[in-house]
Write a protein that holds these residues in place. Structure first.
Motif, PDB file in Angstrom:
ATOM      1  N   THR A   1      17.573  12.707 102.151  1.00  0.00           N
ATOM      2  CA  THR A   1      17.082  12.079 103.378  1.00  0.00           C
ATOM      3  C   THR A   1      17.615  12.777 104.625  1.00  0.00           C
ATOM      4  O   THR A   1      17.256  12.399 105.747  1.00  0.00           O
ATOM      5  N   ARG A   2      18.456  13.790 104.452  1.00  0.00           N
ATOM      6  CA  ARG A   2      19.016  14.494 105.607  1.00  0.00           C
ATOM      7  C   ARG A   2      17.942  15.216 106.388  1.00  0.00           C
ATOM      8  O   ARG A   2      17.000  15.770 105.813  1.00  0.00           O
ATOM      9  N   ASP A   3      18.071  15.216 107.721  1.00  0.00           N
ATOM     10  CA  ASP A   3      17.107  15.953 108.547  1.00  0.00           C
ATOM     11  C   ASP A   3      17.675  17.276 109.042  1.00  0.00           C
ATOM     12  O   ASP A   3      17.075  17.936 109.883  1.00  0.00           O
ATOM     13  N   ASP A   4      18.850  17.693 108.500  1.00  0.00           N
ATOM     14  CA  ASP A   4      19.428  18.976 108.893  1.00  0.00           C
ATOM     15  C   ASP A   4      19.271  20.021 107.797  1.00  0.00           C
ATOM     16  O   ASP A   4      19.896  21.081 107.847  1.00  0.00           O
ATOM     17  N   VAL A   5      18.418  19.758 106.808  1.00  0.00           N
ATOM     18  CA  VAL A   5      18.200  20.681 105.693  1.00  0.00           C
ATOM     19  C   VAL A   5      16.699  20.818 105.452  1.00  0.00           C
ATOM     20  O   VAL A   5      15.967  19.833 105.447  1.00  0.00           O
ATOM     21  N   ASP A   6      16.254  22.063 105.245  1.00  0.00           N
ATOM     22  CA  ASP A   6      14.847  22.330 104.936  1.00  0.00           C
ATOM     23  C   ASP A   6      14.619  22.488 103.435  1.00  0.00           C
ATOM     24  O   ASP A   6      13.597  22.057 102.902  1.00  0.00           O
ATOM     25  N   LEU A   7      15.582  23.119 102.760  1.00  0.00           N
ATOM     26  CA  LEU A   7      15.475  23.373 101.330  1.00  0.00           C
ATOM     27  C   LEU A   7      16.798  23.044 100.649  1.00  0.00           C
ATOM     28  O   LEU A   7      17.867  23.280 101.211  1.00  0.00           O
ATOM     29  N   TRP A   8      16.695  22.511  99.449  1.00  0.00           N
ATOM     30  CA  TRP A   8      17.871  22.260  98.624  1.00  0.00           C
ATOM     31  C   TRP A   8      17.743  23.056  97.337  1.00  0.00           C
ATOM     32  O   TRP A   8      16.642  23.195  96.790  1.00  0.00           O
ATOM     33  N   ILE A   9      18.865  23.585  96.838  1.00  0.00           N
ATOM     34  CA  ILE A   9      18.906  24.116  95.476  1.00  0.00           C
ATOM     35  C   ILE A   9      19.862  23.195  94.726  1.00  0.00           C
ATOM     36  O   ILE A   9      21.075  23.222  94.948  1.00  0.00           O
ATOM     37  N   ALA A  10      19.302  22.348  93.880  1.00  0.00           N
ATOM     38  CA  ALA A  10      20.067  21.284  93.249  1.00  0.00           C
ATOM     39  C   ALA A  10      19.956  21.376  91.733  1.00  0.00           C
ATOM     40  O   ALA A  10      19.032  21.982  91.187  1.00  0.00           O
ATOM     41  N   LEU A  11      20.903  20.739  91.069  1.00  0.00           N
ATOM     42  CA  LEU A  11      20.924  20.719  89.612  1.00  0.00           C
ATOM     43  C   LEU A  11      20.117  19.533  89.106  1.00  0.00           C
ATOM     44  O   LEU A  11      20.324  18.396  89.529  1.00  0.00           O
ATOM     45  N   LYS A  12      19.208  19.798  88.198  1.00  0.00           N
ATOM     46  CA  LYS A  12      18.411  18.730  87.595  1.00  0.00           C
ATOM     47  C   LYS A  12      18.914  18.478  86.184  1.00  0.00           C
ATOM     48  O   LYS A  12      18.948  19.372  85.350  1.00  0.00           O
ATOM     49  N   LEU A  13      19.311  17.239  85.929  1.00  0.00           N
ATOM     50  CA  LEU A  13      19.800  16.838  84.623  1.00  0.00           C
ATOM     51  C   LEU A  13      18.640  16.319  83.779  1.00  0.00           C
ATOM     52  O   LEU A  13      17.599  15.923  84.307  1.00  0.00           O
ATOM     53  N   PRO A  14      18.787  16.299  82.457  1.00  0.00           N
ATOM     54  CA  PRO A  14      17.717  15.784  81.601  1.00  0.00           C
ATOM     55  C   PRO A  14      17.342  14.356  81.988  1.00  0.00           C
ATOM     56  O   PRO A  14      18.215  13.495  82.166  1.00  0.00           O
TER      57      PRO A  14
END
Length: 300
Positions: free
Chosen positions: A137-150
């Motif tokens: 929900t942050r408005d200071d980020v355009d893209l995230w590289i995040a870990l997706k768990l099963p």
């Protein structure tokens, strides 16, 4: 000179809610949080001394005073937009704000940024603090590289595209690898592990056909970077995504004793708000570059 008129942020939020009938949808179109829209409307109502919206079962609708104010300001905001267009258009958005897992950022992304900058000198990339409890929900980020768990699902309004990191394989110093003849031999070596994923060794052993499914683990570390440093120091073997140890493999500090990669069900994904897709050239260019880098990494 003291201005009595509201800010453009307040007017954009007001008109967005008027046109879309929803604080949430207005926030998505404006690429801000719903809270930011709510606060802008609240400031505007305090400035004007009246309520501008009624909340109904079918959505949010302007009050009588809200409709009156909409008629007064809509044409002028449209005039401002037209003036900017006629003047030559809004300057291209040239900044990309990215939040990335620390170890992946340090070891995979940052070493590649110089290459991106050489290809796109007009685009500035900013790395923003990563939050492990990220709710997007942050408005200071355009893209995230995040870990997706099963089994994990991205929040509504967030689209995720797989990049890399689904598979793990053992790595160790050349000295430790010298007497490793088969995967089962690793069980007799110190097996360093990430304390958040203690089952990685069992997953790899099973995938490699080793009958002993519960290997005795050695020292644990809470950061992938520390785990890698410990392995290069000769403390033991690690099981890890190859993309995180590219530098150590090139230098010979670490080697892969067995050419066996096993999937974990986890992986690194590029995440973005669906509402902002294809609205910012710089973000689109960087996202496409990231995906190509991931493809190139998989080919090595």
């Amino acid at each position: 000179m003291k201005f009595k008129s509201p800010s453009l942020a307040e007017l954009h939020a007001f008109l967005g809610v008027c046109q879309l009938g929803s604080f949430r949808r207005a926030a998505e179109v404006l690429s801000v949080t719903q809270g930011a829209v709510s606060q802008a409307i609240l400031r505007l109502e305090q400035r004007l001394g009246c309520s501008l919206f009624d909340r109904q079962a079918t959505g949010v609708v302007p009050t009588a005073r809200g409709r009156e104010f909409q008629k007064l300001v809509e044409v002028h905001v449209a005039g401002l937009e037209s003036a900017v267009t006629q003047f030559g258009g809004a300057p291209a958005q040239r900044k990309v704000r990215v939040s990335v897992l620390p170890t992946l950022g340090t070891r995979w992304l940052v070493p590649r940024l110089a290459g991106f900058q050489a290809l796109n000198p007009d685009i500035e990339v900013e790395l923003r603090q990563f939050r492990f409890d990220e709710d997007f929900t942050r408005d200071d980020v355009d893209l995230w590289i995040a870990l997706k768990l099963p089994g994990k699902k991205w929040p509504r309004g967030i689209q995720g595209r797989y990049l890399l990191g689904k598979e793990i394989t053992p790595a160790c110093t050349p000295a430790l690898a010298r007497n490793l003849k088969q995967p089962a031999d690793l069980a007799a070596r110190p097996l360093l592990h990430h304390i958040n994923y203690p089952g990685n060794w069992a997953v790899w052993m099973e995938g490699a056909g080793v009958k002993k499914t519960l290997p005795a683990l050695g020292p644990g570390f809470d950061l992938g970077n520390n785990l890698i440093v410990a392995a290069t120091a000769g403390m033991g073997a690690i099981v890890i995504q190859p993309c995180l140890i590219e530098s150590e493999l090139r230098s010979g500090q670490l080697v892969l004793p067995f050419d066996i990669c096993v999937p974990t069900g986890r992986g690194y994904y590029l995440c973005q708000r669906s509402a902002t897709a294809n609205t910012n050239r710089a973000v689109d260019v960087f996202a496409a570059w990231l995906q190509q880098q991931a493809v190139d990494t998989a080919r090595v």
